[in-house]
Design an enzyme around this catalytic site. Structure first.
Site, PDB file in Angstrom:
ATOM      1  N   LYS A  40       0.834  -1.215   0.000  1.00  0.00           N
ATOM      2  CA  LYS A  40       0.000   0.000   0.000  1.00  0.00           C
ATOM      3  C   LYS A  40       0.865   1.260   0.000  1.00  0.00           C
ATOM      4  O   LYS A  40       0.595   2.211  -0.728  1.00  0.00           O
ATOM      5  CB  LYS A  40      -0.942  -0.013   1.217  1.00  0.00           C
ATOM      6  CG  LYS A  40      -2.056  -1.048   1.083  1.00  0.00           C
ATOM      7  CD  LYS A  40      -2.804  -1.315   2.378  1.00  0.00           C
ATOM      8  CE  LYS A  40      -3.743  -2.512   2.196  1.00  0.00           C
ATOM      9  NZ  LYS A  40      -4.407  -2.941   3.422  1.00  0.00           N
ATOM     10  N   GLN A  77      -5.532  -1.744   9.566  1.00  0.00           N
ATOM     11  CA  GLN A  77      -5.163  -3.021   8.960  1.00  0.00           C
ATOM     12  C   GLN A  77      -5.725  -4.181   9.792  1.00  0.00           C
ATOM     13  O   GLN A  77      -5.489  -4.257  10.994  1.00  0.00           O
ATOM     14  CB  GLN A  77      -3.623  -3.118   8.873  1.00  0.00           C
ATOM     15  CG  GLN A  77      -3.110  -4.319   8.125  1.00  0.00           C
ATOM     16  CD  GLN A  77      -3.421  -4.267   6.632  1.00  0.00           C
ATOM     17  OE1 GLN A  77      -3.328  -3.222   5.997  1.00  0.00           O
ATOM     18  NE2 GLN A  77      -3.822  -5.407   6.081  1.00  0.00           N
ATOM     19  N   ASP A  89     -11.577   2.328   3.185  1.00  0.00           N
ATOM     20  CA  ASP A  89     -11.696   0.862   3.087  1.00  0.00           C
ATOM     21  C   ASP A  89     -13.153   0.460   2.808  1.00  0.00           C
ATOM     22  O   ASP A  89     -13.419  -0.697   2.464  1.00  0.00           O
ATOM     23  CB  ASP A  89     -11.250   0.216   4.410  1.00  0.00           C
ATOM     24  CG  ASP A  89      -9.994  -0.624   4.245  1.00  0.00           C
ATOM     25  OD1 ASP A  89      -9.618  -0.889   3.089  1.00  0.00           O
ATOM     26  OD2 ASP A  89      -9.409  -1.011   5.270  1.00  0.00           O
TER      27      ASP A  89
END
Ligand code: NAP
Length: 337
Positions: free
Chosen positions: A93, A137, A162
């Site tokens: 990322k 995460q 997300d």
């Protein structure tokens, strides 16, 4: 067989009134897989598509900077603990962000972090106007019990790049695909399917897996792209028979090579979200990554199939970058985006 399927679908599309309005586009979209079969050998490369999208995102950021010199999208990546797989995903990322011109900051919290401390970190980021996107995460690698839904819901919806906040998931469920953020893996799957040229509208789609992050939102997205969708899970009976009916098959179950090649309808588009590590003494790492679909056999039946690695994974990262740029544009331009 696959070729016949495309020809039939192509002619069907060509005859439809809606397509006559945009004949050439529809014809090319429908028939492009035929021409690409030779070139790509049925491989639907997420890596190649992701690279193209990242280049265009980079151009978009550069062009926008010409009129808004201070514009720099910023992404905060919050990690608890240090799982090896999470470290790898975060590195991917950060690299993609750098390529595009996004500032990505990694907030690495120790595994002793508790829920209150994690919520406090997210709250600071929510309040920081220079941060446009926040991701936490998953899975959390904490010695303490932390409610992961509470955590994803604590990211304010307009920074939830997300797409895992209940508000953004709710918008998706009712067909509002524009005002929130779409979850990254499902959105990546749709983008991959689109690039094959298959018409999603009217097709039969089967999604195997119903998780919050992969299966359920992928099924929702396919539904709102007008596919007729069947969702399967661990209690589904006669899974091979259900799969045999799918024009589009998306699998996200975390079971290595579980979906067999001969279950797949000839000519189907197969998207394999699974990332499973198997011991491999021939590999320098001691392991190899495989998907949830038995790739070698499935590729003999499918018209298009994603590899693992190099399929859905790079698309997930790229859709996160796309959402981050979108979040930054929305924060700069408001509702005009
Ligand atoms: P998950 O939360 O464990 O969900 C697995 C789903 O698969 C559940 O709905 C489960 O059914 C279903 N399932 C399990 N075994 C099954 C079986 N034998 N037959 C039918 N359904 C079965 O996993 P996830 O987070 O969705 O992840 C799935 C896979 O995708 C994993 O390999 C993960 O690493 C990968 N993944 C990849 C990306 C990417 O970017 N490529 C992103 C996220 C996840 P029940 O609901 O009945 O338990």
């Amino acid at each position: 067989m696959a070729l016949t399927g495309f020809l039939v679908r192509g002619l069907h599309c060509y005859r439809k009134n809606s397509c006559l309005k945009t004949n050439s586009v529809c014809f090319l979209q429908t028939f492009s897989p035929i021409f690409q079969l030779e070139e790509y050998g049925k491989l639907l490369s997420g890596s190649d598509i992701a690279e193209k999208i990242q280049t265009s995102l980079c151009d978009q950021v550069q062009k926008f900077k010409l009129h808004h010199s201070c514009f720099t999208p910023q992404l905060a990546i919050v990690q608890v603990g240090a799982r090896k797989d999470s470290n790898t995903y975060i590195r991917m990322k950060m690299k993609a962000a750098e390529t595009i011109g996004i500032i990505a900051t990694h907030f690495c919290l120790p595994s002793t972090t508790n829920q209150t401390e994690l919520l406090k970190t997210i709250s600071h980021l929510n309040l920081n106007p220079s941060v446009h996107g926040i991701i936490v995460q998953m899975p959390l690698d904490s010695a303490n019990m932390i409610d992961s839904t509470l955590i994803t819901d604590s990211v304010i919806p307009n920074k939830d790049v997300d797409g895992l906040n209940t508000i953004n998931q709710g918008k998706l469920a009712v067909g509002d695909l524009a005002s929130g953020f779409l979850p990254c893996t499902p959105n990546g799957c749709i983008e991959l399917i689109r690039r094959t040229g298959i018409l999603i509208e009217g097709s039969k789609a089967v999604v195997v897996g119903r998780s919050k992050i992969v299966g359920t939102p992928t099924a929702e997205l396919l539904k709102w792209h007008n596919a007729t969708v069947t969702i399967c899970h661990s209690k589904t009976k006669n899974l091979p028979e259900v799969i045999a009916d799918a024009d589009i098959l998306v699998v996200g179950i975390g079971q290595p090579n579980m979906v067999k090649g001969d279950w797949i309808k000839p000519g189907a588009v197969v998207i394999d979200c699974g990332i499973n590590s198997l011991p491999d003494t021939k590999s320098s790492t001691g392991y190899r990554l495989v998907g949830d679909v038995d790739f070698e056999k499935a590729r003999k039946r499918a018209s298009w199939i994603t590899p693992v690695p190099g399929g859905v994974g790079p698309m997930t990262v790229t859709m996160l970058m796309k959402n981050t740029v979108l979040a930054a544009l929305k924060s700069t331009l408001g509702n005009k985006v």
